[in-house]
Design a protein around this motif. Structure first.
Motif, PDB file in Angstrom:
ATOM      1  N   GLY A   1     -13.158   4.627 -13.964  1.00  0.00           N
ATOM      2  CA  GLY A   1     -11.791   5.157 -13.919  1.00  0.00           C
ATOM      3  C   GLY A   1     -11.513   6.100 -15.077  1.00  0.00           C
TER       4      GLY A   1
ATOM      5  N   VAL B   1      -0.556   3.270 -11.096  1.00  0.00           N
ATOM      6  CA  VAL B   1      -0.351   2.094 -10.261  1.00  0.00           C
ATOM      7  C   VAL B   1      -1.714   1.574  -9.816  1.00  0.00           C
ATOM      8  CG1 VAL B   1       0.795   1.195  -8.210  1.00  0.00           C
ATOM      9  CG2 VAL B   1       1.823   3.085  -9.472  1.00  0.00           C
ATOM     10  N   GLY B   2      -2.268   0.649 -10.578  1.00  0.00           N
ATOM     11  CA  GLY B   2      -3.604   0.120 -10.281  1.00  0.00           C
ATOM     12  C   GLY B   2      -3.584  -0.820  -9.085  1.00  0.00           C
ATOM     13  N   MET B   3      -4.771  -0.992  -8.473  1.00  0.00           N
ATOM     14  CA  MET B   3      -4.812  -1.873  -7.316  1.00  0.00           C
ATOM     15  C   MET B   3      -6.039  -2.781  -7.351  1.00  0.00           C
ATOM     16  SD  MET B   3      -4.254  -0.881  -3.361  1.00  0.00           S
ATOM     17  CE  MET B   3      -3.283  -2.030  -2.420  1.00  0.00           C
TER      18      MET B   3
ATOM     19  N   MET C   1      -1.651   4.352  -0.723  1.00  0.00           N
ATOM     20  CA  MET C   1      -2.933   4.076  -0.086  1.00  0.00           C
ATOM     21  C   MET C   1      -2.850   4.320   1.424  1.00  0.00           C
ATOM     22  SD  MET C   1      -5.687   3.661  -1.426  1.00  0.00           S
ATOM     23  CE  MET C   1      -6.388   3.134  -2.936  1.00  0.00           C
TER      24      MET C   1
ATOM     25  N   ASP D   1      -3.031  11.517  -7.444  1.00  0.00           N
ATOM     26  CA  ASP D   1      -4.034  10.975  -8.372  1.00  0.00           C
ATOM     27  C   ASP D   1      -3.371  10.376  -9.614  1.00  0.00           C
ATOM     28  OD1 ASP D   1      -5.825  11.901  -6.552  1.00  0.00           O
ATOM     29  OD2 ASP D   1      -6.478  13.636  -7.730  1.00  0.00           O
TER      30      ASP D   1
ATOM     31  N   ILE E   1      -7.740   2.055 -17.145  1.00  0.00           N
ATOM     32  CA  ILE E   1      -7.046   3.345 -17.201  1.00  0.00           C
ATOM     33  C   ILE E   1      -5.575   3.178 -17.567  1.00  0.00           C
ATOM     34  CG2 ILE E   1      -8.591   4.693 -15.736  1.00  0.00           C
ATOM     35  CD1 ILE E   1      -6.765   4.013 -13.385  1.00  0.00           C
TER      36      ILE E   1
ATOM     37  N   ALA F   1      -9.328  -1.867 -13.073  1.00  0.00           N
ATOM     38  CA  ALA F   1      -7.993  -1.311 -12.860  1.00  0.00           C
ATOM     39  C   ALA F   1      -7.235  -1.171 -14.181  1.00  0.00           C
ATOM     40  CB  ALA F   1      -7.210  -2.189 -11.893  1.00  0.00           C
TER      41      ALA F   1
ATOM     42  N   ARG G   1       0.804  -1.220   0.000  1.00  0.00           N
ATOM     43  CA  ARG G   1       0.000   0.000   0.000  1.00  0.00           C
ATOM     44  C   ARG G   1       0.843   1.278   0.000  1.00  0.00           C
ATOM     45  NH1 ARG G   1      -5.358  -0.486   1.893  1.00  0.00           N
ATOM     46  NH2 ARG G   1      -6.087  -2.577   1.426  1.00  0.00           N
TER      47      ARG G   1
ATOM     48  N   ASN H   1       1.182   2.720  -3.931  1.00  0.00           N
ATOM     49  CA  ASN H   1       0.243   3.668  -4.551  1.00  0.00           C
ATOM     50  C   ASN H   1      -0.259   4.674  -3.523  1.00  0.00           C
ATOM     51  OD1 ASN H   1      -1.476   2.028  -3.117  1.00  0.00           O
ATOM     52  ND2 ASN H   1      -3.025   1.892  -4.726  1.00  0.00           N
TER      53      ASN H   1
ATOM     54  N   ARG I   1      -1.714   7.085  -8.737  1.00  0.00           N
ATOM     55  CA  ARG I   1      -2.648   5.967  -8.600  1.00  0.00           C
ATOM     56  C   ARG I   1      -3.236   5.553  -9.946  1.00  0.00           C
ATOM     57  NH1 ARG I   1      -5.314   8.524  -3.321  1.00  0.00           N
ATOM     58  NH2 ARG I   1      -3.752   7.841  -1.796  1.00  0.00           N
ATOM     59  N   LYS I   2      -3.238   6.477 -10.873  1.00  0.00           N
ATOM     60  CA  LYS I   2      -3.693   6.142 -12.213  1.00  0.00           C
ATOM     61  C   LYS I   2      -2.683   5.199 -12.868  1.00  0.00           C
ATOM     62  CE  LYS I   2      -4.834   8.359 -16.392  1.00  0.00           C
ATOM     63  NZ  LYS I   2      -4.371   9.453 -17.226  1.00  0.00           N
TER      64      LYS I   2
END
Lengths: 250, 292
Positions: free
Chosen positions: A107, A86-88, A52, A80, A163, A160, A47, A50, A83-84
């Motif tokens: 997304g 690095v998908g989770m 989190m 943002d 994007i 995920a 976590r 990204n 995280r775009k």
């Protein structure tokens, strides 16, 4: 070429230090498994990749983590955008209470894509990528909750992928699934590594053995051993690793 | 063997006594509610007619209808909700989604709780000095509605906050994990999921607003008006205050007794309808959220 590089990462929940001096590098287009007993810090580490953990109040970290050479904890980094890229995928399938189509389109929409054609194209491609198309093509506009757990999890992976990230983080993605769904997701991971760099947390040792190229063993917040999966499972250098993978504790 | 059996018997007996007691108490609460309702219905049903709910009061409020009071109460509910709903919902979103745990959040929370504990007559006085005098709204629907809005603000905040809290964190993480901003996540994911419960809270506070007397006493309520209000700056009659007036200070209290029960019945029916509506809306939106 290293995609993700962590150097001397420490992480604290309040006073409690959850990660001690973790240095770990991940190559592009590989699957890296993080294993270890509950509470060892493997999910916490995942976590961090990204950011989190930013959502949890009263935590802090030190050390550096770079992805594609960019320090993701730099104060100029846009979270943002990170995280775009690095998908989770989460432990429990968590589709939104929207239609199957809208789940995958979400997304794209939040990232400012409004062109209907592009959205439709990407949604379909992503659903095809997770081998779900045949199962859902006739009910794209039905609630995602009508799908089975395994289908929901693959939908979350499609969500995920839509994007177009370059890294995919998976936090025990099959722990809530039945064996058949699990093997489908595992096959999928194997396919996906051609295009993505995957880091996966798993409790299932056989799974780590089956799908990963490299394995990192965490114990009590420390990275005990990190090597090729084959090496970790056949001739680990540390006694703790051997004890864990042979099932003597954990 | 026999001591064991005795113990088991004793255990069962105690359990039965406790269970019986709880059952009895809960049924008597329900029973009491029915007695009150039945009492009002029996006493008030006699005066209920189309004229009663659609005509002006006549002959010193001993005859005629309560139409202006119904209209006044509806106006007050509307104004108070137009104020309290957005303010309360945004405050709750701020508190639940944005503020980190810490002393700021604690203080806001404590203040909201304190606000909920302030007696309604104090709200009335406050409304009078702020809205009626200071801001110059005079005795008006605007002043009364805003005062009622302040009164239910903590209720709206609290129910909204509870509804937001009930939204599983995993949905927030999934949305943020896709690069959505906090606001996009709140607006597109969290709020729609919480909406059915938020609406329920809103309608329950409508019930509360329509029954309050003290806050409107000095801010809007008229003893008697021969005409309907034409703007939000007019005074108005209101059901709870009308009820109070005709049961305590009417020109002929005995003669207007039946009118009083009729008014009470109308008030209760309005509250009941809003509660039923709350349930229906919650189910309706609950279904819609799942389908979208």
């Amino acid at each position: 070429m290293h995609k993700i590089v962590s150097q001397n990462v420490n992480f604290y929940y309040g006073e409690f230090q959850a990660l001690h001096d973790i240095s770990l590098s991940v190559k592009e287009n590989t699957v890296t498994a993080l294993i270890g007993p509950s509470g060892c810090g493997k999910s916490t580490y995942l976590r961090l990749l990204n950011r989190m953990n930013d959502l949890i109040d009263n935590t802090h970290m030190s050390g550096t983590i770079t992805i594609d050479g960019n320090d993701i904890y730099d104060k100029h980094t846009n979270v943002d955008d990170l995280r775009k890229n690095v998908g989770m995928v989460f432990q429990k399938p968590n589709p939104f209470p929207k239609t199957i189509f809208e789940n995958v389109a979400y997304g794209l929409r939040v990232n400012g894509i409004t062109d209907k054609k592009i959205i439709e194209e990407r949604v379909i491609t992503s659903i095809e990528q997770v081998a779900l198309w045949e199962e859902v093509k006739d009910k794209l506009h039905k609630s995602a909750f009508e799908l089975s757990g395994g289908q929901q999890q693959r939908l979350c992976i499609a969500r995920a992928l839509a994007i177009q990230p370059s890294v995919l983080l998976m936090d025990e993605p099959t722990s809530a699934l039945d064996p058949i769904s699990t093997s489908k997701v595992e096959e999928l991971i194997y396919e996906l590594k051609k295009q993505y760099t995957i880091v996966i947390v798993t409790h299932n040792m056989q799974q780590a053995g089956r799908i990963s190229d490299n394995t990192a063993f965490f114990y009590m917040g420390e990275l005990i051993e990190y090597d090729k999966t084959k090496t970790i499972f056949t001739k680990p250098t540390k006694k703790q690793t051997e004890d864990y993978i042979t099932g003597r504790f954990g | 063997m026999s001591t064991e059996k005795k113990l088991a018997n004793k255990k069962r007996r105690n359990q039965n006594i406790a269970f019986g007691l709880f059952t009895g108490i809960s049924y008597s609460v329900v029973g009491l509610l029915f007695v009150i309702l039945a009492f009002i219905v029996v006493k008030g049903i006699g005066v209920i007619s189309w004229e009663f709910i659609s005509a002006m009061p006549k002959e010193g409020m001993t005859a005629g209808g309560i139409f202006p009071a119904i209209v006044g109460t509806l106006c007050l509910v509307l104004v108070s909700m137009v104020f309290a709903f957005p303010v309360g919902v945004f405050a709750a979103i701020y508190m639940n989604e944005y503020v980190k745990d810490g002393w700021v959040k604690k203080i806001i929370k404590q203040m909201t709780n304190n606000l909920a504990g302030v007696p309604s007559i104090v709200f009335g006085l406050f409304g009078m000095s702020l809205f009626v005098n200071k801001l110059g709204f005079g005795d008006s629907i605007l002043a009364g509605g805003l005062t009622l809005g302040l009164l239910v603000l903590p209720v709206v905040i609290r129910t909204t906050e509870e509804s937001l809290k009930a939204v599983e964190n995993t949905f927030r993480q999934a949305s943020l994990g896709l690069g959505a901003s906090k606001w996009q996540t709140t607006r597109n994911v969290v709020f729609p999921i919480a909406f059915p419960n938020i609406i329920t809270g809103l309608i329950l506070s409508i019930g509360r607003v329509s029954g309050e007397t003290a806050p409107i006493l000095f801010t809007v309520a008229a003893y008697f008006l021969p005409k309907l209000p034409t703007s939000i700056f007019d005074q108005a009659m209101a059901l709870p205050y009308h009820l109070y007036v005709i049961s305590t200070s009417g020109t002929n209290i005995e003669a207007s007794r039946a009118m009083a029960y009729g008014t009470a019945l109308v008030l209760i029916v309005i509250v009941l309808i809003s509660n039923l509506l709350a349930n229906k809306l919650r189910k309706h939106f609950g279904k819609k959220v799942k389908m979208n």
